[in-house]
Design a protein around this motif. Sequence first.
Motif, PDB file in Angstrom:
ATOM      1  N   LEU A  82       0.670  -1.302   0.039  1.00  0.00           N
ATOM      2  CA  LEU A  82       0.092  -0.017  -0.065  1.00  0.00           C
ATOM      3  C   LEU A  82       0.714   1.215  -0.137  1.00  0.00           C
ATOM      4  O   LEU A  82       1.722   1.505   0.793  1.00  0.00           O
ATOM      5  CB  LEU A  82      -1.000   0.017   1.147  1.00  0.00           C
ATOM      6  N   TYR A  83       0.915   1.936  -1.118  1.00  0.00           N
ATOM      7  CA  TYR A  83       1.613   3.347  -1.370  1.00  0.00           C
ATOM      8  C   TYR A  83       0.935   4.361  -1.014  1.00  0.00           C
ATOM      9  O   TYR A  83      -0.287   4.546  -1.154  1.00  0.00           O
ATOM     10  CB  TYR A  83       2.031   3.429  -2.622  1.00  0.00           C
ATOM     11  N   TYR A 101      -4.179   6.639  -2.361  1.00  0.00           N
ATOM     12  CA  TYR A 101      -3.302   5.350  -2.084  1.00  0.00           C
ATOM     13  C   TYR A 101      -3.325   4.282  -3.215  1.00  0.00           C
ATOM     14  O   TYR A 101      -4.372   4.580  -4.036  1.00  0.00           O
ATOM     15  CB  TYR A 101      -3.971   4.805  -0.858  1.00  0.00           C
ATOM     16  N   LEU A 102      -2.381   3.669  -3.543  1.00  0.00           N
ATOM     17  CA  LEU A 102      -2.289   2.637  -4.312  1.00  0.00           C
ATOM     18  C   LEU A 102      -1.797   1.219  -3.753  1.00  0.00           C
ATOM     19  O   LEU A 102      -1.139   1.054  -2.915  1.00  0.00           O
ATOM     20  CB  LEU A 102      -1.003   2.959  -5.572  1.00  0.00           C
ATOM     21  N   TRP A 103      -2.668   0.335  -4.029  1.00  0.00           N
ATOM     22  CA  TRP A 103      -2.763  -1.127  -3.549  1.00  0.00           C
ATOM     23  C   TRP A 103      -1.946  -1.907  -4.611  1.00  0.00           C
ATOM     24  O   TRP A 103      -2.714  -2.102  -5.606  1.00  0.00           O
ATOM     25  CB  TRP A 103      -3.997  -1.569  -2.958  1.00  0.00           C
ATOM     26  N   LEU A 104      -0.883  -2.359  -4.567  1.00  0.00           N
ATOM     27  CA  LEU A 104      -0.207  -3.298  -5.368  1.00  0.00           C
ATOM     28  C   LEU A 104      -0.294  -4.722  -5.212  1.00  0.00           C
ATOM     29  O   LEU A 104       0.264  -5.094  -3.950  1.00  0.00           O
ATOM     30  CB  LEU A 104       1.349  -2.635  -5.818  1.00  0.00           C
ATOM     31  N   ILE A 105      -0.927  -5.608  -5.967  1.00  0.00           N
ATOM     32  CA  ILE A 105      -1.051  -7.128  -5.551  1.00  0.00           C
ATOM     33  C   ILE A 105       0.261  -7.707  -6.384  1.00  0.00           C
ATOM     34  O   ILE A 105      -0.123  -7.677  -7.720  1.00  0.00           O
ATOM     35  CB  ILE A 105      -2.231  -7.676  -5.507  1.00  0.00           C
ATOM     36  N   LYS A 106       1.157  -8.389  -5.884  1.00  0.00           N
ATOM     37  CA  LYS A 106       2.230  -8.844  -6.649  1.00  0.00           C
ATOM     38  C   LYS A 106       2.286 -10.375  -6.187  1.00  0.00           C
ATOM     39  O   LYS A 106       2.418 -10.928  -5.294  1.00  0.00           O
ATOM     40  CB  LYS A 106       3.573  -8.075  -6.323  1.00  0.00           C
TER      41      LYS A 106
END
Length: 147
Positions: A82-83, A101-106
């Motif tokens: 979460l950025y 906010y940016l939620w990146l799922i990797k």
Amino acid sequence: MSALKLKLDQDQLVEDFFDCTHLVGIVSAARDYQLCWQLNKQLFYHFRVNNSLEIKLTKHQRAFYFTVFEFQEPTKSVSHYLYNNHCKAEFLLPELKNIDYLWLIKGDYYQLQDVKKLTEELRRVELVQLVSLLDLRDIKNKVNLIF
């Protein structure tokens, strides 16, 4: 003897980093730690701030630090990041100034249908005002998300 110069292939770096990822944009007036606390409580995640992932951008001879929260799902081999997209008057992704906010799922465990389900769950979180699934192809400054 000539000096060997090595050049980092940014396109390849971006391609490798964003392989098997999904990105969700979140609008919320809450502070990052408040939002993470709410996500942890309501959706049963375990986001924690990871200071070693903090992103530093330098603009106009000033340094801006963007907080990154992290949660690992070891049984699924998935990482969640979460950025914070804001730092003072600067943005991590300037083309998404309306996103907080940016939620990146990797990881390759989550499919598009799983991410859509997550966005529906996020919409029910008290501190979240708006959620949208973002297309990575539309983001010009993806390199800013790489830690």
